[in-house]
Design a protein around this motif. Structure first.
Motif, mmCIF file in Angstrom:
data_model
loop_
_atom_site.group_PDB
_atom_site.id
_atom_site.type_symbol
_atom_site.label_atom_id
_atom_site.label_comp_id
_atom_site.label_asym_id
_atom_site.label_seq_id
_atom_site.Cartn_x
_atom_site.Cartn_y
_atom_site.Cartn_z
ATOM 1 N N GLU A 39 -4.527 -11.611 1.821
ATOM 2 C CA GLU A 39 -4.183 -10.528 0.911
ATOM 3 C C GLU A 39 -4.857 -9.226 1.319
ATOM 4 O O GLU A 39 -4.354 -8.145 1.056
ATOM 5 C CB GLU A 39 -4.572 -10.899 -0.522
ATOM 6 C CG GLU A 39 -3.659 -11.931 -1.146
ATOM 7 C CD GLU A 39 -4.131 -12.355 -2.532
ATOM 8 O OE1 GLU A 39 -5.253 -11.980 -2.940
ATOM 9 O OE2 GLU A 39 -3.370 -13.070 -3.204
ATOM 10 N N GLY A 40 -5.988 -9.314 1.971
ATOM 11 C CA GLY A 40 -6.720 -8.137 2.383
ATOM 12 C C GLY A 40 -6.147 -7.459 3.616
ATOM 13 O O GLY A 40 -6.513 -6.337 3.951
ATOM 14 N N LEU A 41 -5.238 -8.103 4.304
ATOM 15 C CA LEU A 41 -4.645 -7.521 5.505
ATOM 16 C C LEU A 41 -3.590 -6.506 5.129
ATOM 17 O O LEU A 41 -2.785 -6.707 4.228
ATOM 18 C CB LEU A 41 -4.003 -8.616 6.364
ATOM 19 C CG LEU A 41 -4.949 -9.634 6.997
ATOM 20 C CD1 LEU A 41 -4.142 -10.681 7.741
ATOM 21 C CD2 LEU A 41 -5.914 -8.963 7.947
ATOM 22 N N ASP A 42 -3.569 -5.402 5.833
ATOM 23 C CA ASP A 42 -2.550 -4.383 5.650
ATOM 24 C C ASP A 42 -1.622 -4.429 6.851
ATOM 25 O O ASP A 42 -1.980 -4.034 7.966
ATOM 26 C CB ASP A 42 -3.174 -2.978 5.542
ATOM 27 C CG ASP A 42 -3.918 -2.781 4.239
ATOM 28 O OD1 ASP A 42 -3.505 -3.421 3.246
ATOM 29 O OD2 ASP A 42 -4.894 -2.002 4.217
ATOM 30 N N ILE A 43 -0.453 -4.945 6.622
ATOM 31 C CA ILE A 43 0.525 -5.050 7.696
ATOM 32 C C ILE A 43 1.684 -4.120 7.368
ATOM 33 O O ILE A 43 2.293 -4.217 6.307
ATOM 34 C CB ILE A 43 1.033 -6.492 7.850
ATOM 35 C CG1 ILE A 43 -0.139 -7.432 8.166
ATOM 36 C CG2 ILE A 43 2.106 -6.571 8.922
ATOM 37 C CD1 ILE A 43 0.254 -8.884 8.233
ATOM 38 N N GLU A 44 1.965 -3.224 8.292
ATOM 39 C CA GLU A 44 3.069 -2.298 8.101
ATOM 40 C C GLU A 44 4.201 -2.695 9.047
ATOM 41 O O GLU A 44 4.016 -2.788 10.254
ATOM 42 C CB GLU A 44 2.617 -0.869 8.387
ATOM 43 C CG GLU A 44 1.583 -0.368 7.401
ATOM 44 C CD GLU A 44 1.147 1.051 7.705
ATOM 45 O OE1 GLU A 44 1.850 1.741 8.458
ATOM 46 O OE2 GLU A 44 0.096 1.436 7.197
#
Length: 121
Positions: free
Chosen positions: A103-108
């Motif tokens: 959940e802490g990962l920011d994937i664009e």
């Protein structure tokens, strides 16, 4: 032919002895049966020629010893299941940690990348 079956019986009986002292002692039955069959064939062929070797008798002795150890272990060894609550607690803790990490990962992802992906049906 007699030598071949004698060697096969000896090898199978050695495998039976090795398996019988390991924790997988139930698998010792298969090489023990093979050793008995090969030993009986070798005994029959040697009886036909008139000379019975001590090696064939030694093979039978090893096979019987392996079967005795396997039988003893199967009757007198009990399998105990210990407390599994600790393992289950560790699994849930690791699962929660991995969910938090994901959940802490920011994937664009661009829309163009999604259009390029094709799924085979």
């Amino acid at each position: 032919m007699k030598k071949l079956f004698t060697i096969l019986a000896l090898i199978a009986s050695i495998f039976a002895v090795i398996f019988s002292v390991l924790p997988i002692s139930n698998l010792a039955i298969f090489p023990a049966i093979a050793a008995l069959i090969f030993g009986l064939i070798a005994f029959y062929l040697s009886k036909k020629s008139g000379e019975v070797k001590k090696l064939i008798q030694f093979t039978f002795l090893l096979t019987i010893a392996a079967l005795a150890v396997t039988t003893y272990k199967s009757f007198f060894t009990t399998t105990e299941v210990t407390n599994t609550e600790v393992i289950e607690a560790t699994e849930t803790k690791l699962e929660k940690e991995s969910i938090d990490e994901l959940e802490g990962l920011d994937i664009e992802i661009d829309d163009t990348e999604i259009e390029d992906i094709s799924f085979d049906e």
